[in-house]
Motif scaffolding. Sequence first.
Motif, PDB file in Angstrom:
ATOM      1  N   SER A 122      51.800  37.579  37.447  1.00  0.00           N
ATOM      2  CA  SER A 122      52.775  36.870  37.163  1.00  0.00           C
ATOM      3  C   SER A 122      53.187  35.687  36.516  1.00  0.00           C
ATOM      4  CB  SER A 122      54.784  37.515  37.081  1.00  0.00           C
ATOM      5  OG  SER A 122      54.898  36.948  38.184  1.00  0.00           O
ATOM      6  N   HIS A 123      54.012  35.582  35.033  1.00  0.00           N
ATOM      7  CA  HIS A 123      53.830  34.169  34.316  1.00  0.00           C
ATOM      8  C   HIS A 123      54.831  33.433  35.439  1.00  0.00           C
ATOM      9  CE1 HIS A 123      52.905  31.718  31.031  1.00  0.00           C
ATOM     10  NE2 HIS A 123      53.597  31.240  31.747  1.00  0.00           N
ATOM     11  N   THR A 177      51.995  36.185  28.026  1.00  0.00           N
ATOM     12  CA  THR A 177      52.802  36.403  28.556  1.00  0.00           C
ATOM     13  C   THR A 177      53.746  35.049  28.790  1.00  0.00           C
ATOM     14  OG1 THR A 177      51.820  34.471  30.657  1.00  0.00           O
ATOM     15  CG2 THR A 177      51.217  36.941  30.676  1.00  0.00           C
TER      16      THR A 177
END
Length: 441
Positions: A176-177, A149
């Motif tokens: 999500s990062h 990511t």
Amino acid sequence: MLSFDKEEVMDICNGRKRRKVSGAARGCRQTVVKKMRREACKVLRSLTVGNNNNKKHQLETTEEEDEEQDDEEEHSFCVSFLSNGRLKAGVSPVASPRYNLIREVGRGSYGVVFEAIARTTGATVAVKRLQCDAPENVELALAEFWALTSLENRHQNVVQLEECVLQRNGLAQKMSHGNKKSKQYLRLVETSLKGERILGHPQEPCYLWFVMEFCEGGDLNQYILSRKPDPHTNRSFMRQLTSAVAFLHKNNIVHRDLKPDNILISQKSGSPVLKVADFGLSKVCAALNSKNSEENAAEGAGGRGGNQNDINNINKYWLSSACGSDFYMAPEVWEGHYTAKADIFALGIIIWAMIERITFIDAESKRELLGTYIRQGTEIVPVGEALLENPKMVLNIPQKARSSMSEGVKKLLQDMLAVNPQDRPDAFQLEVRVDQVTCRA
């Protein structure tokens, strides 16, 4: 270095004198190589994931509210599985399944990979399921997640991550990062850093699901050893591999486990395209922004990468975890003090073995694998280990008398396998030199 032929060494490997090859570094933390339980665990109390019987499963995602995750509500959805297109008893569909899990295609020390079909596009994808049942498994899963990511751009020779989903207690959340609003994400990071179980229980396991591009051509071992020698393919693969590593190093990622098993083949374009995969031992070295703060906190203090100027240059960022796979590890990795130049050494072993088709038999899997080594008496010893014991050793490149290896490639491999990392080309220099020696051939 003594010369020898493949059949003689294969006999030694298959006999009592065979060197036991673990597939992971003897110096690596023991927790990293713990095996997952062979039987699939229950994902939901009423549902189970099937085994390798080619049954079709469907990964279903639906909207679900949860008071504990108010700030994550828009990303929350329920995960369940269908078998042979039929609902399990007592389960009602809320939305169309997003993926059909077709079959199990691989199983490693801490994860299972399925071939799957994306319902919306019909595309074939790979779905990797990693059980976060112990801190060491969480650490490996997060390393892969952070590496993939952190890449803002795609590269044709690096496997592409489509999405990552965290599943716990029947609920799933798209990851999500660096999402610090996600309680689940922060708990995973906390589990990795503290080294203690925080997420999930044996009765209600926690999983990370990685959806990635599917590579139908198998790994580099399978592809090379199932075909006749082809110098054109070798040159193409050399260029692709060096391009991938240069891309990763440009993005401050050290792979740390480059080996033929972790290099996949895609044939969608008609010609074979290599994909560097399996980033479970990788390290994102740049602590230049908040996206990388969590992963660098875990190991940055253990190396010499605290200086900001050093971090800007991946070849000056020191790592201290001795990890990887024996036959591809650089001498300095065995000592636990190394930089990104360790990837260059591993790449040299792979290219040397690929060109001359040097193989050994893995003691655990009994598979024939590409890999170069030194023969010492009745043992075969990894090149990096042998060079660590005898730094003045001169490598016999090429090994085979009838080798078609050019002088340019020979000199390149000698430089890539230099005992002193400072004498090895960096990934960017290597890419230029590989283009030169392959164009002349």
